[in-house]
Design an enzyme around this catalytic site. Structure first.
Site, PDB file in Angstrom:
ATOM      1  N   SER A  62      15.000 -27.336   4.407  1.00 64.84           N
ATOM      2  CA  SER A  62      15.472 -28.610   4.942  1.00 64.84           C
ATOM      3  C   SER A  62      14.957 -28.862   6.355  1.00 64.84           C
ATOM      4  CB  SER A  62      17.002 -28.671   4.909  1.00 64.84           C
ATOM      5  OG  SER A  62      17.553 -27.633   5.687  1.00 64.84           O
ATOM      6  N   ASN A  74       2.177 -31.317  -3.046  1.00 63.89           N
ATOM      7  CA  ASN A  74       2.424 -31.593  -4.458  1.00 63.89           C
ATOM      8  C   ASN A  74       3.915 -31.715  -4.768  1.00 63.89           C
ATOM      9  OD1 ASN A  74       2.669 -28.915  -3.844  1.00 63.89           O
ATOM     10  ND2 ASN A  74       1.723 -28.146  -5.698  1.00 63.89           N
ATOM     11  N   ASP A  80       4.076 -20.205 -12.704  1.00 69.48           N
ATOM     12  CA  ASP A  80       4.610 -19.686 -13.969  1.00 69.48           C
ATOM     13  C   ASP A  80       4.520 -18.168 -14.004  1.00 69.48           C
ATOM     14  OD1 ASP A  80       2.098 -18.825 -15.184  1.00 69.48           O
ATOM     15  OD2 ASP A  80       1.682 -20.921 -15.608  1.00 69.48           O
ATOM     16  N   TYR A  83       1.290 -15.841 -13.682  1.00 72.00           N
ATOM     17  CA  TYR A  83       0.622 -15.633 -12.395  1.00 72.00           C
ATOM     18  C   TYR A  83       1.294 -14.435 -11.728  1.00 72.00           C
ATOM     19  CZ  TYR A  83      -1.593 -16.968  -7.954  1.00 72.00           C
ATOM     20  OH  TYR A  83      -2.354 -17.000  -6.802  1.00 72.00           O
ATOM     21  N   PHE A  91       0.923 -19.179  -2.096  1.00 70.66           N
ATOM     22  CA  PHE A  91       0.592 -20.017  -0.951  1.00 70.66           C
ATOM     23  C   PHE A  91       1.498 -21.242  -0.954  1.00 70.66           C
ATOM     24  CE2 PHE A  91      -3.218 -17.592  -1.657  1.00 70.66           C
ATOM     25  CZ  PHE A  91      -3.713 -17.349  -0.389  1.00 70.66           C
TER      26      PHE A  91
END
Length: 142
Positions: A62, A74, A80, A83, A91
């Site tokens: 926040s 993004n 997922d 990985y 990152f």
């Protein structure tokens, strides 16, 4: 339920589960200089093996914009459970609104795990057969 975490180096502060809230803070893994109007990747210094059937969502804390002047590029990062290799480092992808340096071990973002969406069958129909709510924004502002 367990999450296996590999840290990039011994100086990165460890992730701690806090009693208040469901999200876990992530820290910058090395001093990172960002320039106003540019995209950057902030290394988080962790690789993880998430439980099967789960994914991680990464979002700003926040106070991230107030403290650093960055916006996540993004809206939410999704990692997922495939990985999970030894070099699958996490990152935080950001846009810098000002020139800044994020210092090693600064708390910069947070994550939580959630169940992955189940397999879905898509069925095309001519009519849904439900009452309309009168369009986008129909619930008002008060």
């Amino acid at each position: 339920m367990q999450i296996k975490i590999k840290y990039q180096d011994s100086e990165i502060k460890r992730i701690e589960k806090i009693d208040a809230g469901d999200w876990l803070d992530l820290r910058c893994a090395q001093d990172t200089r960002l320039f106003a109007g540019k995209h950057g990747l902030i290394p988080l210094g962790v690789a993880m093996q998430l439980p099967s059937g789960y994914e991680a969502l990464i979002a700003p804390r926040s106070s991230t914009f107030k403290n650093f002047g960055t916006l996540q590029t993004n809206s939410v990062g999704i990692i997922d459970n495939s990985y999970c290799g030894d070099n699958d480092w996490w990152f935080y992808s950001v846009y810098a609104t000002k020139n800044l340096i994020v210092r090693k071990n600064d708390r910069i973002c947070q994550f939580r795990i959630m169940k992955k969406q189940p397999s879905l069958e898509i069925v095309e129909v001519e009519v849904l057969g439900n009452p309309d709510r009168n369009g986008h924004g129909s619930s008002g502002i008060k």
